[in-house]
Design an enzyme around this catalytic site. Structure first.
Site, PDB file in Angstrom:
ATOM      1  N   HIS A 240      12.568 -13.871   3.499  1.00 26.51           N
ATOM      2  CA  HIS A 240      12.196 -12.625   2.827  1.00 26.51           C
ATOM      3  C   HIS A 240      11.032 -12.007   3.602  1.00 26.51           C
ATOM      4  CE1 HIS A 240       9.747 -10.583  -0.464  1.00 26.51           C
ATOM      5  NE2 HIS A 240      10.877  -9.921  -0.481  1.00 26.51           N
ATOM      6  N   ASN A 241      11.006 -10.666   3.719  1.00 25.26           N
ATOM      7  CA  ASN A 241       9.918 -10.009   4.470  1.00 25.26           C
ATOM      8  C   ASN A 241       9.670 -10.713   5.801  1.00 25.26           C
ATOM      9  OD1 ASN A 241       9.583  -8.304   2.346  1.00 25.26           O
ATOM     10  ND2 ASN A 241       7.652  -9.158   1.638  1.00 25.26           N
TER      11      ASN A 241
ATOM     12  N   GLU B  32      15.352 -10.393   6.826  1.00 22.48           N
ATOM     13  CA  GLU B  32      15.252  -9.105   6.142  1.00 22.48           C
ATOM     14  C   GLU B  32      14.559  -8.074   7.030  1.00 22.48           C
ATOM     15  OE1 GLU B  32      13.672  -7.185   1.948  1.00 22.48           O
ATOM     16  OE2 GLU B  32      12.682  -8.974   2.725  1.00 22.48           O
TER      17      GLU B  32
ATOM     18  N   ASP C 154      13.032  -4.255   6.692  1.00 18.07           N
ATOM     19  CA  ASP C 154      12.640  -3.114   5.854  1.00 18.07           C
ATOM     20  C   ASP C 154      12.465  -1.894   6.742  1.00 18.07           C
ATOM     21  OD1 ASP C 154      12.437  -3.412   3.200  1.00 18.07           O
ATOM     22  OD2 ASP C 154      10.391  -4.163   3.164  1.00 18.07           O
TER      23      ASP C 154
ATOM     24  N   HIS D 222       6.187  -3.219   5.538  1.00 21.71           N
ATOM     25  CA  HIS D 222       6.281  -3.308   4.084  1.00 21.71           C
ATOM     26  C   HIS D 222       5.803  -1.971   3.525  1.00 21.71           C
ATOM     27  CE1 HIS D 222       7.151  -5.743   0.675  1.00 21.71           C
ATOM     28  NE2 HIS D 222       5.999  -5.470   0.101  1.00 21.71           N
TER      29      HIS D 222
ATOM     30  N   GLU E 108      17.067  -3.240   4.408  1.00 20.45           N
ATOM     31  CA  GLU E 108      16.499  -2.539   3.265  1.00 20.45           C
ATOM     32  C   GLU E 108      16.225  -1.134   3.803  1.00 20.45           C
ATOM     33  OE1 GLU E 108      15.406  -2.025  -0.191  1.00 20.45           O
ATOM     34  OE2 GLU E 108      15.293  -4.185   0.165  1.00 20.45           O
TER      35      GLU E 108
END
Length: 743
Positions: free
Chosen positions: A304-305, A334, A336, A349, A383
């Site tokens: 994640h992240n 992931e 973003d 983020h 994302e």
């Protein structure tokens, strides 16, 4: 015999590293300083100092280096690419969380000398046997403690060293051993005398007792004795004769004993300290599972992240995050994405102070590192916050940079009603994102799309807004075409999914949403996950990038349980534990009762399962060896205790502890018995934690090791402890006896 000299003979690279070279150490575009680097005579330590710093210098051991990367392969070196050519640059990557060392050599030849030389030394370390590793560890300590650098140690230096090694020795006892080891009668110990002193100090009474119990003459184990031990204690009854011969051949240091086909105590100790004597079954280390089932039947190591190196509010975003995760076997990362300057999408983020990196640099890193440690597919979980124009740029980068590795269309000849397998998708990178329409349109037959509104998995508010917007107006067709088997969709209910959703649709839940479904309808969740993929990620409240316990989610068969790989602790220990089997390839087959759509397995009530077979796990925690010193306070010694935790279905969650032993991190002995009943052994992980007992405050963490119950070997076993960030801390271990019996 002097092994270091051996490794140098005939190796020009190492010869010239012994002489040393001036190189630039780079920390940023502006911080570039000359340092003199040299390999020390032990062929293990690299020493460096600046021209002016008087006699201050730094060293690191080759055993701390995980890899050497050539060229501009770190952000720091990329930032000075215009100034120094790639063939002079290289990066040393250290194990655990120690920062990289970026270097620029004076010439391309010089760079090659160091790159090849260090790789050779790393290979030497990896090929060392257990015994050499131990000797190396002892001599590393010797160097640390030999304050006046005269290659010998007087009794006071030895006493200080024992403190550093976490050994609280009775002074008379230590002096007696010191005098025995001082063969040259000089009142000080040289290197090899110190090794002897250390070995006398580390005699293993606990192992000796086991050895003598099985030895017919009390001195050695005949092949027959060893066979009895393997059959009765280790429960390794298959072709036991062959096995005993192999162990003598492999671990017996005495040539005479080998010829007589017997094992001495030294050999027995070497065997019990080896991978074959460890708690983890070596047969399950490599790939041993069927890799040809649909993707949804596997747990998938997921991050994640991935771009963050620390916390989510102001942490450093870095391509290094992707490299580290992929090198740890992670198979779902992931990304973003947000609109960036000059039409180039960026990754960070959103709405926080974390730094930003280019999308194309992330894709390049993923392309370069995706298949270094595992050839099974990597999922890029996108994302997407970009405008349609920048989505087009994203699609171009994906296609252009990844080329053949990017899966662009359904596999030829693959059934069009279930997901392909990890085997089918070897070497492929899959994009998980929103998609216009369904997979059927890719195949060329139009089928009406299900009711699902395509949304990202950030949170419900965003979802609501999205759903009110017109269906596909904010998606670029080019990016949509990069999505094949992982279409993000908005989950309504299990009932709705059963009727309408497609096998290639992936639902994403925050941990709290997933927990709610787990409790309310566990069996339906398990069934849903036997047909399609589910991703679970940490809630937005975890701004410190802490992790939830992934076990809960695995209990329901969720495949993509995304953890913050950058954050050490229980969550990552369990992840490392589960994925340490099956070749660390990032895919672990789910138990068969989770694969059938009609299984009816409910993690909340495992007794109702068809082939319900609970087991009793008995663990005798016998002793500990050389536990690392955790408390920096001068003169403090550990008071260790061992906690054994079972992580599994709710009914199996349990913890038990031994008592604590005062002031002995060196060779504590407990002989404590712990006993657990386990209802769903196929899902259970066993975590051994060593802590430093403190009656006034929280215990300090010393080390841990996590192993799937199904990968545990029985009998007398060593557990090689890992540090907080999952790297090994030799020679710290626990010695235990394990018995698993059906209830």
């Amino acid at each position: 015999d002097d092994p270091p000299q051996l490794c140098i003979e005939g190796d020009d690279n190492l010869q010239s590293m012994l002489v040393g070279a001036m190189m630039r150490k780079i920390k940023s575009r502006t911080w570039k300083k000359q340092r003199y680097f040299r390999l020390q005579d032990d062929c293990m330590t690299i020493w460096y100092k600046s021209k002016k710093a008087g006699n201050a210098h730094s060293t690191f051991s080759v055993s701390e280096v995980e890899a050497v990367r050539e060229g501009h392969q770190s952000e720091v070196l990329l930032s000075i690419a215009d100034e120094f050519p790639a063939n002079r640059c290289f990066t040393l990557v250290f194990r655990g969380r120690k920062g990289n060392l970026d270097l620029v050599a004076e010439s391309a030849e010089e760079a090659q000398t160091w790159v090849k030389g260090i790789r050779k030394l790393i290979e030497n370390v990896e090929n060392m046997g257990e015994r050499e590793k131990l000797d190396q560890w002892i001599s590393d300590w010797f160097k640390k403690a030999d304050k006046d650098r005269d290659g010998r140690m007087n009794f006071k230096e030895v006493r200080d060293l024992l403190k550093m090694m976490n050994i609280d020795m009775n002074e008379d006892h230590a002096l007696r051993l010191f005098t025995l080891a001082d063969k040259s009668c000089t009142g000080s110990l040289e290197d090899d005398e110190f090794v002897l002193f250390y070995k006398m100090l580390t005699q293993r009474e606990d192992v000796l007792a086991v050895f003598q119990e099985f030895s017919s003459d009390g001195q050695t184990l005949s092949q027959r004795d060893l066979e009895d031990f393997l059959r009765e204690e280790q429960l390794e009854g298959d072709n036991v004769q062959q096995h005993a011969m192999h162990l003598i051949e492999q671990y017996e240091p005495s040539e005479t004993a080998k010829m007589l086909n017997i094992m001495t105590f030294d050999g027995f100790l070497m065997y019990l300290g080896s991978t074959e004597g460890s708690i983890f079954n070596p047969q399950q280390r490599g790939i041993y599972q069927n890799m040809a089932l649909p993707l949804c039947h596997y747990f998938i190591s997921s991050s994640h992240n991935t771009y963050l190196m620390e916390d989510q509010l102001r942490g450093q975003s870095s391509v290094e995050g992707y490299i580290r995760a992929l090198n740890r076997g992670c198979r779902c990362v992931e990304v973003d994405c947000w609109d960036g300057a000059n039409g180039e999408p960026i990754v960070y983020h959103g709405h926080t102070f974390t730094s930003k990196i280019l999308f194309k640099d992330v894709v390049t890193a993923v392309g370069n590192y995706a298949f270094k440690v595992s050839e099974y597919p990597v999922i890029l979980s996108i994302e997407n916050h970009c405008s349609v124009e920048q989505q087009r740029v994203m699609a171009q980068h994906l296609c252009h940079i990844l080329g053949e590795k990017l899966l662009k269309k359904p596999l030829d000849g693959h059934a069009s009603n279930s997901l392909p397998s990890p085997e089918d998708l070897k070497g492929k990178i899959l994009v998980k994102a929103k998609k216009i329409g369904g997979l059927e349109e890719n195949i060329g037959t139009l089928v009406e799309d299900s009711l699902s509104g395509e949304v990202t998995d950030e949170d419900d508010m965003a979802e609501m807004e999205e759903e009110n917007m017109h269906r596909d107006s904010d998606l670029s067709k080019e990016l949509s075409d990069c999505v094949v088997y992982c279409k993000s969709f908005h989950f309504r209910s299990f009932r709705h999914s059963q009727l309408h959703s497609k096998f290639y649709e992936v639902a994403s839940f925050t941990e709290s949403k997933a927990r709610k479904y787990l409790k309310e309808s566990g069996a339906e969740f398990v069934q849903h996950n036997s047909r399609q993929l589910t991703r679970v990620y940490p809630t937005g409240f975890r701004t410190d990038s802490s992790n939830f316990n992934p076990q809960e989610m695995w209990n329901a068969g969720c495949q993509i349980v995304a953890l913050n790989f950058q954050t050490a602790g229980e969550g990552m220990d369990l992840n490392d534990g589960l994925f340490s089997q099956n070749g660390c390839c990032g895919y672990v087959l789910k138990p068969s009762f989770m694969q059938q759509t009609k299984s009816g397995f409910d993690p909340e009530s495992p007794q109702k399962q068809e082939d319900y077979q609970p087991v009793i796990l008995n663990i005798q925690v016998i002793s500990g060896q050389q536990l690392p010193k955790v408390n920096i306070k001068e003169g403090s010694i550990v008071d260790p205790l061992v906690r054994v935790e079972i992580h599994g279905v709710p009914l199996d969650q349990a913890k038990q502890e031994t008592r604590y032993i005062e002031n002995n991190g060196f060779n504590p002995v407990w002989h404590d018995y712990l006993r657990f009943t386990i209802h769903t052994p196929e899902l259970a992980l066993v975590r051994f934690v060593v802590e430093d007992y403190d009656k006034t405050s929280k215990n300090d963490f010393v080390g841990q090791y996590t192993v799937p119950l199904t990968c545990m070997q029985q009998g007398y076993r060593h557990i090689h402890l890992l540090s907080r960030d999952g790297t090994s801390i030799p020679p710290s271990s626990l010695f235990v006896h394990v018995r698993i019996t059906e209830l």
